[in-house]
Enzyme design. Structure first.
Site, PDB file in Angstrom:
ATOM      1  N   GLY A  46       0.847  -1.192   0.000  1.00  0.00           N
ATOM      2  CA  GLY A  46       0.000   0.000   0.000  1.00  0.00           C
ATOM      3  C   GLY A  46       0.879   1.236   0.000  1.00  0.00           C
ATOM      4  O   GLY A  46       2.072   1.164   0.329  1.00  0.00           O
ATOM      5  N   GLN A  51       2.823  10.038   1.625  1.00  0.00           N
ATOM      6  CA  GLN A  51       4.118   9.339   1.643  1.00  0.00           C
ATOM      7  C   GLN A  51       4.971   9.696   0.429  1.00  0.00           C
ATOM      8  O   GLN A  51       6.160   9.372   0.405  1.00  0.00           O
ATOM      9  CB  GLN A  51       3.905   7.824   1.713  1.00  0.00           C
ATOM     10  CG  GLN A  51       3.261   7.377   3.030  1.00  0.00           C
ATOM     11  CD  GLN A  51       3.072   5.888   3.085  1.00  0.00           C
ATOM     12  OE1 GLN A  51       2.117   5.371   2.512  1.00  0.00           O
ATOM     13  NE2 GLN A  51       3.980   5.187   3.736  1.00  0.00           N
ATOM     14  N   CYS A  88       5.842   0.282   8.127  1.00  0.00           N
ATOM     15  CA  CYS A  88       5.405   1.426   7.329  1.00  0.00           C
ATOM     16  C   CYS A  88       6.572   1.813   6.427  1.00  0.00           C
ATOM     17  O   CYS A  88       7.716   1.913   6.896  1.00  0.00           O
ATOM     18  CB  CYS A  88       5.024   2.589   8.241  1.00  0.00           C
ATOM     19  SG  CYS A  88       4.495   4.061   7.339  1.00  0.00           S
ATOM     20  N   LEU A  89       6.281   2.036   5.157  1.00  0.00           N
ATOM     21  CA  LEU A  89       7.353   2.413   4.225  1.00  0.00           C
ATOM     22  C   LEU A  89       7.967   3.759   4.611  1.00  0.00           C
ATOM     23  O   LEU A  89       9.085   4.054   4.195  1.00  0.00           O
ATOM     24  CB  LEU A  89       6.804   2.464   2.794  1.00  0.00           C
ATOM     25  CG  LEU A  89       6.253   1.128   2.257  1.00  0.00           C
ATOM     26  CD1 LEU A  89       5.759   1.303   0.822  1.00  0.00           C
ATOM     27  CD2 LEU A  89       7.276   0.005   2.339  1.00  0.00           C
ATOM     28  N   HIS A 130      -4.596   0.985   7.406  1.00  0.00           N
ATOM     29  CA  HIS A 130      -3.295   1.656   7.515  1.00  0.00           C
ATOM     30  C   HIS A 130      -3.226   2.823   6.517  1.00  0.00           C
ATOM     31  O   HIS A 130      -2.774   3.923   6.863  1.00  0.00           O
ATOM     32  CB  HIS A 130      -2.189   0.623   7.250  1.00  0.00           C
ATOM     33  CG  HIS A 130      -0.796   1.131   7.354  1.00  0.00           C
ATOM     34  ND1 HIS A 130       0.075   0.764   8.365  1.00  0.00           N
ATOM     35  CD2 HIS A 130      -0.089   1.977   6.559  1.00  0.00           C
ATOM     36  CE1 HIS A 130       1.236   1.370   8.192  1.00  0.00           C
ATOM     37  NE2 HIS A 130       1.179   2.102   7.095  1.00  0.00           N
ATOM     38  N   GLU A 131      -3.679   2.589   5.285  1.00  0.00           N
ATOM     39  CA  GLU A 131      -3.592   3.648   4.260  1.00  0.00           C
ATOM     40  C   GLU A 131      -4.565   4.790   4.551  1.00  0.00           C
ATOM     41  O   GLU A 131      -4.215   5.971   4.377  1.00  0.00           O
ATOM     42  CB  GLU A 131      -3.851   3.074   2.862  1.00  0.00           C
ATOM     43  CG  GLU A 131      -2.876   2.000   2.413  1.00  0.00           C
ATOM     44  CD  GLU A 131      -1.426   2.354   2.654  1.00  0.00           C
ATOM     45  OE1 GLU A 131      -1.068   3.537   2.529  1.00  0.00           O
ATOM     46  OE2 GLU A 131      -0.639   1.452   2.996  1.00  0.00           O
ATOM     47  N   HIS A 134      -3.176   7.015   7.053  1.00  0.00           N
ATOM     48  CA  HIS A 134      -2.215   7.970   6.466  1.00  0.00           C
ATOM     49  C   HIS A 134      -2.952   9.196   5.921  1.00  0.00           C
ATOM     50  O   HIS A 134      -2.473  10.329   6.052  1.00  0.00           O
ATOM     51  CB  HIS A 134      -1.454   7.332   5.304  1.00  0.00           C
ATOM     52  CG  HIS A 134      -0.201   6.600   5.700  1.00  0.00           C
ATOM     53  ND1 HIS A 134       0.845   7.207   6.352  1.00  0.00           N
ATOM     54  CD2 HIS A 134       0.192   5.309   5.497  1.00  0.00           C
ATOM     55  CE1 HIS A 134       1.825   6.323   6.547  1.00  0.00           C
ATOM     56  NE2 HIS A 134       1.453   5.160   6.039  1.00  0.00           N
TER      57      HIS A 134
END
Ligand code: K1U
Ligand code: ZN
Length: 188
Positions: A46, A51, A88-89, A130-131, A134
């Site tokens: 994702g 991000q 998390c990226l 999660h997305e 964000h």
């Protein structure tokens, strides 16, 4: 398509709420394509617009063989509970167990601007939550206990200097490892 730099923890944009897209334009479709390429280069499942330094309410998700471009996503129904060890990226090398809803229904616009509803459980449900977090300026760290968050921040303190300018630059074709201790789906 392009691989975009990923913002890391400390970048103010990761804490800002996003702005709904009023129209899905060619420019936003190109952004979504670049986000898919960036997510895949980072071995993620994702990625949300903040991000990659953008304020639009847009995320992309790819779990197993299901890929979604979601403009203005909102969770409209949820059920059950699941615990998942998340990463998390934007916070490389930091992980934590988070409790989420086990099933969610999400309403959004697709890449053509058409309304869609998707339902997901297990990893897809976790990833969608999660997305969407964000897009509301939230990070998985916000779901951790005080102690677990302090441990996570200590890990990040040892990592953060690897990201000058609070940017993570991915090299095309390089292996960008992810980590998960969750069992494969058929063992859950
Ligand atoms: O938004 C992001 O930082 C991407 C992140 C989303 C995520 C989904 C589900 C659990 C935690 C975090 C990632 O893609 S991290 C990569 C990852 O966790 C993963 C990769 C392959 C299989 C399973 C998980
Ligand atoms: Zn993340």
């Amino acid at each position: 398509m392009a691989i975009l730099p990923i913002t890391v923890l400390g970048a103010p944009i990761l804490r800002q709420a996003t702005v709904p897209a009023t129209e899905v334009t060619d420019e936003l479709r190109k952004l979504a394509d670049d986000m898919f390429e960036t997510m895949r280069a980072a071995s993620g499942i994702g990625l949300a617009a903040p991000q990659v330094g953008r304020t639009e309410r847009l995320c992309v998700v790819e779990v197993e063989d299901q890929a979604f471009t979601l403009f203005n996503p909102e969770i409209v129904a949820r059920e059950g509970k699941i615990r998942w060890e998340e990463g998390c990226l934007s916070i490389p090398e930091v992980f934590g167990w988070v409790e989420r809803s086990a099933w969610v229904k999400v309403r959004a616009l697709d890449r053509n601007g058409d309304p869609i509803e998707i339902e997901g459980n297990e990893l897809l449900a976790v990833c969608l939550q999660h997305e969407i977090d964000h897009l509301d300026g939230k990070l998985f760290l916000d779901h951790l206990s005080f102690l677990k968050r302090r441990q996570a921040m200590a890990t990040w303190d040892a990592e953060k200097d690897k990201y000058p300018g609070l940017l993570r630059i991915l090299s095309p074709g390089a292996e960008h490892a992810t980590h998960t201790t969750n069992p494969p789906k058929d063992e859950l």
